[in-house]
Scaffold this motif. Structure first.
Motif, mmCIF file in Angstrom:
data_model
loop_
_atom_site.group_PDB
_atom_site.id
_atom_site.type_symbol
_atom_site.label_atom_id
_atom_site.label_comp_id
_atom_site.label_asym_id
_atom_site.label_seq_id
_atom_site.Cartn_x
_atom_site.Cartn_y
_atom_site.Cartn_z
ATOM 1 N N GLY A 264 0.818 -1.214 0.000
ATOM 2 C CA GLY A 264 0.000 0.000 0.000
ATOM 3 C C GLY A 264 0.848 1.259 0.000
ATOM 4 O O GLY A 264 0.333 2.356 -0.203
ATOM 5 N N GLY A 265 2.140 1.122 0.253
ATOM 6 C CA GLY A 265 3.066 2.250 0.162
ATOM 7 C C GLY A 265 2.719 3.376 1.117
ATOM 8 O O GLY A 265 2.132 3.165 2.188
ATOM 9 N N SER A 266 3.081 4.576 0.730
ATOM 10 C CA SER A 266 2.899 5.725 1.622
ATOM 11 C C SER A 266 1.437 6.119 1.792
ATOM 12 O O SER A 266 1.133 6.963 2.638
ATOM 13 N N SER A 267 0.546 5.513 1.012
ATOM 14 C CA SER A 267 -0.884 5.785 1.250
ATOM 15 C C SER A 267 -1.290 5.286 2.633
ATOM 16 O O SER A 267 -2.298 5.726 3.181
ATOM 17 N N THR B 130 -3.242 11.337 4.646
ATOM 18 C CA THR B 130 -4.454 11.861 5.299
ATOM 19 C C THR B 130 -5.713 11.579 4.489
ATOM 20 O O THR B 130 -6.807 11.914 4.936
ATOM 21 N N GLY B 131 -5.564 11.023 3.304
ATOM 22 C CA GLY B 131 -6.713 10.740 2.455
ATOM 23 C C GLY B 131 -6.960 11.811 1.410
ATOM 24 O O GLY B 131 -7.878 11.676 0.594
ATOM 25 N N GLU B 132 -6.168 12.876 1.400
ATOM 26 C CA GLU B 132 -6.399 13.943 0.420
ATOM 27 C C GLU B 132 -6.347 13.374 -0.995
ATOM 28 O O GLU B 132 -5.444 12.604 -1.333
ATOM 29 N N ALA B 133 -7.330 13.769 -1.809
ATOM 30 C CA ALA B 133 -7.458 13.233 -3.175
ATOM 31 C C ALA B 133 -7.768 14.388 -4.120
ATOM 32 O O ALA B 133 -8.923 14.740 -4.332
ATOM 33 N N HIS B 134 -6.722 14.979 -4.651
ATOM 34 C CA HIS B 134 -6.873 16.207 -5.433
ATOM 35 C C HIS B 134 -6.581 15.996 -6.908
ATOM 36 O O HIS B 134 -5.603 15.326 -7.255
ATOM 37 N N ARG B 135 -7.405 16.613 -7.731
ATOM 38 C CA ARG B 135 -6.984 16.809 -9.121
ATOM 39 C C ARG B 135 -6.053 18.023 -9.155
ATOM 40 O O ARG B 135 -6.016 18.826 -8.227
ATOM 41 N N LEU B 136 -5.300 18.140 -10.235
ATOM 42 C CA LEU B 136 -4.419 19.291 -10.379
ATOM 43 C C LEU B 136 -5.194 20.506 -10.861
ATOM 44 O O LEU B 136 -6.233 20.377 -11.520
ATOM 45 N N ASN B 137 -4.674 21.660 -10.556
ATOM 46 C CA ASN B 137 -5.186 22.885 -11.166
ATOM 47 C C ASN B 137 -4.750 22.875 -12.630
ATOM 48 O O ASN B 137 -3.560 22.769 -12.920
ATOM 49 N N PRO B 138 -5.703 22.973 -13.580
ATOM 50 C CA PRO B 138 -5.305 22.921 -14.999
ATOM 51 C C PRO B 138 -4.268 23.974 -15.355
ATOM 52 O O PRO B 138 -3.440 23.764 -16.245
ATOM 53 N N LYS B 139 -4.302 25.107 -14.640
ATOM 54 C CA LYS B 139 -3.355 26.188 -14.972
ATOM 55 C C LYS B 139 -1.927 25.866 -14.520
ATOM 56 O O LYS B 139 -0.990 26.529 -14.935
ATOM 57 N N SER B 140 -1.783 24.876 -13.642
ATOM 58 C CA SER B 140 -0.430 24.524 -13.197
ATOM 59 C C SER B 140 0.209 23.493 -14.111
ATOM 60 O O SER B 140 1.337 23.061 -13.858
#
Lengths: 548, 187
Positions: free
Chosen positions: A106-109, A113-123
């Motif tokens: 399962g690695g570092s997951s 903390t469970g955060e599950a983010h898509r990236l900002n398209p502008k980044s």
């Protein structure tokens, strides 16, 4: 022989394994670390529940951190300190507090903390738009389909609309309520004009996927005993195991990837300490941004004298680390701030690449009582409440539950002094350890100063007293999220793999972890994007094999 | 993310001309909680061999000054904290000698200041001796002894469930969690 060997069972390896096995391919995962049993290895139901995430034999990979830069007078205002312990880095040089990772099923997951983010398209187009960093070789929309799959499999709960997304049609579980203490912080942020939204978390707000719902113990970083957190072991790997097509060999450290003149033929691994060659039709390397380049560089041969995939001398370059600023203070009221999810709200107002004045690269803000580990009685007694005797006991009673902490996490842009190479020190097999070289440049310093100032302002607006403890990357290398080192892209001279994570030279070698990120994003947690990229790479493999 | 940072860092400043060698002092100031959690809680009374009975009694008295009994909370001795410290010291290089030297300092200071054994002093005078230990210069033996013992004592004491009700803490955090997390805490 398995069709596919995957090195590592974290976010990338786990997601790729699920996708491939669910389509009928036979996969063997070689995991360097052990398995963890939530009920016996995690301590949340014990009196010593404040124990950090357990360290088991093999659960930490070896690495070296090269000497870091001198500290200057100009950055005194954003140094790490506490009123009880003084400066955390009293010396003249920036200091390593570690690359925080877990080797295991399962690695570092396991400790996220469970955060599950898509990236900002502008980044994703920093080079084209602002002349810094690198562009992603595809657009946000090209990854959207895969983010959606990852959100479903890992069980993300959060708002369906989000200010950074071009489309607001995410299908997520019900967002988690914000805790009483985090509401106090949120009120401070709103007073400053910031937008506060429920965070997107791979944590069950209702029972789903044969897993329980969260009971808000706040112990995610110590491992989740209930299984409500969507770590890779209980989501992707569990499903992959159910197909019958996955075998996992733990305590198996891959030392080298073996080739002939044209293709990968297998790996050399230490299986419970015994060296073995394991043949492979295709290899997916998912060991993370520190250990993936180590394996590639250690795999030099007559066919690749500079190391595997290193024809353009790009393996290990473009390392991007966690840029963090945290401020902690006491609120006048009892808030019960040890309760609730660790990072239950987030502010994306400064996430766009040009939203911080005079700085390129964004950031985010969120509560961090749990991440700063100021939730339990021991933390209060050793870091918050000084002294001893009856006064100390009385002050403990008055202080407990009043701590608020907030963090900013920011974009980390690559620079020429930040990279991974091989150290002169070796592991037990005589192979060089990876060496982390890190340098905070002027723009990163300005970004950190903005983040720290904003954190202090949020605490003050929330009604807190002056900060009593602060932490910043300015004087401490302390990273969980590490990116780059095997950049993906379309230009072979600047990258290690193509846009599908496939080696330019070795067609049956893929990399599926955060090492392929061309940019870090403005403080987003990378796990969901690693999963999406791995599923995308898996689909590329399936297409090449003619599997629908 | 930076959780481990705060667990592993203690002040590392150093001055010349000190009574403990630098390596020893640093070893004694680092990594305290991990070692505490590594010590066997189940063997809380498993012998006190490193100290003679008198020194062990002084240790117990010292700890009761740091963590005295109150209406809501037990004393250090009520949870056998001295034995836990001894258990812990077995796993830390130089800790037994620090304990012995530090307790000698307590004894000698008591004699010099009050012409009495530490064990026979009233609490006010015991507190004065303990205050004096904390008041010494950084990295001197009495200060390293007092600070190390203080942090270890706090970590052991506040991992004991008997210490929690006074704080309003209904731990451990599992299996019940905190389903009232959206509400103001009950005072």
């Amino acid at each position: 022989m398995s069709n596919v060997i995957i090195i590592g069972s974290g976010a990338g390896g786990g997601a790729a394994a699920w996708r491939l096995t669910s389509k009928g391919l036979k996969v063997q995962i070689l995991e360097a670390g052990p398995s963890f049993d939530p009920l016996t290895d995690y301590k949340q139901d014990n009196s010593d529940w404040e124990t950090p995430f357990p360290v088991k034999e093999g659960s930490q990979g070896g690495y070296i951190v090269a000497p870091l830069q001198p500290l200057t007078e100009e950055t005194q205002d954003i140094r790490s300190w506490s009123f009880m312990n003084g400066k955390y880095v009293p010396g003249a040089f920036r200091t390593s507090f570690g690359y925080h990772h877990v080797r295991g099923f399962g690695g570092s997951s396991l400790h996220f903390t469970g955060e599950a983010h898509r990236l900002n398209p502008k980044s994703m187009s920093l080079q084209s738009d602002y002349g810094v960093g690198a562009d992603w070789p595809f657009k946000y929309e090209d990854l959207e389909y895969y983010w959606r799959i990852a959100e479903k499999i890992s069980g993300v709960c959060g708002p369906s609309t989000e200010q950074r997304s071009p489309k607001n049609d995410r299908v997520l579980g019900t967002p988690h309520p914000i805790s009483y203490a985090s509401q106090a912080l949120a009120a401070g942020a709103r007073k400053l004009g910031l937008t506060v939204t429920e965070n997107s978390l791979a944590v069950n707000s209702t029972p789903q996927d044969d897993r329980a719902d969260c009971n808000y113990c706040g112990g995610c970083l110590r491992g989740c005993q209930r299984g409500d957190k969507g770590s890779i072991d209980v989501t992707y790997l569990r499903r992959a195991m159910q197909t019958g097509n996955l075998t996992v060999t733990s305590s198996t450290e891959v030392l080298k990837i073996i080739t002939n003149a044209n293709r990968i033929t297998g790996v050399l691994a230490a299986v419970d300490g015994v060296l073995k060659v394991i043949e492979a039709d295709l290899v997916i390397l998912s060991a993370g941004s520190i250990f993936s380049p180590q394996i590639l560089l250690n795999s030099e041969s007559v066919h690749s004298p500079e190391g595997l995939c290193n024809d353009s001398d790009q393996v290990g370059k473009n390392l991007m680390e966690t840029l963090l600023a945290t401020s902690t203070a006491l609120h006048p009221d009892k808030l019960g701030s040890h309760r609730g999810l660790p990072v239950d709200w987030i502010s994306w107002d400064f996430n766009d690449p040009i939203s911080i004045p005079n700085v390129i690269g964004g950031c985010r803000f969120s509560p961090s009582m749990a991440e700063s580990d100021v939730v339990g009685p021991i933390a209060y007694a050793t870091r918050i409440v000084d002294g001893w005797g009856k006064d100390h006991k009385r002050n403990m009673q008055e202080a407990f539950g009043r701590i608020l902490s907030i963090s900013g996490i920011g974009e980390s842009l690559p620079n020429s002094k930040t990279f991974v190479d091989l150290a002169s020190e070796t592991n037990s097999h005589g192979l060089p350890l990876p060496r982390i070289n890190s340098y905070i440049d002027e723009m990163a310093t300005d970004r950190l100063r903005f983040m720290m100032t904003t954190c202090r302002n949020i605490l003050a607006a929330a009604g807190c007293a002056a900060p009593i403890e602060e932490f910043s990357s300015i004087d401490a290398f302390s990273s969980t999220h590490i990116f780059g080192t095997c950049r993906m892209g379309n230009v072979t001279e600047e990258c290690v793999v193509n846009s599908y994570g496939q080696s330019f030279r070795w067609p049956n070698l893929y990399i599926a972890d955060a090492s392929v990120f061309p940019s870090s994003g403005g403080g987003e947690s990378p796990g969901l994007t690693v999963q999406a990229l791995a599923i995308r790479s898996a689909d590329h493999i399936l297409r090449n094999k003619g599997v629908q | 993310m930076h959780q481990q940072l705060f667990r592993n860092q203690k002040e590392l400043s150093w001055r010349s001309g000190l009574s403990l060698d630098r390596r020893t002092a640093l070893q004694l100031m680092l990594g305290i909680p991990a070692l505490i959690f590594g010590a066997s809680a189940g063997n809380a009374t498993s012998g006190a061999a490193p100290l003679d009975p008198k020194a062990f009694a002084i240790l117990g008295n010292f700890l009761d000054i740091l963590l005295p009994k109150t209406e809501e909370s037990p004393s250090a001795s009520e949870i056998n904290l001295a034995s836990r410290i001894i258990d812990l010291s077995r796993n830390v290089p130089n800790y037994p000698s620090l304990l012995e030297s530090g307790l000698n300092w307590i004894s000698e200071t008591s004699q010099l200041s009050f012409q009495s054994e530490f064990l026979t002093l009233h609490d006010e005078k015991k507190e004065a001796v303990v205050t004096a230990a904390f008041a010494q210069a950084d990295q001197t033996l009495p200060r390293v002894f007092a600070k190390r013992l203080r942090d270890d004592a706090m970590a052991i004491f506040y991992s004991h469930p008997a210490s929690w009700p006074a704080l309003g803490f209904e731990g451990p955090i599992q299996p019940s969690g905190f389903l009232d997390f959206e509400k103001a805490p009950v005072s």
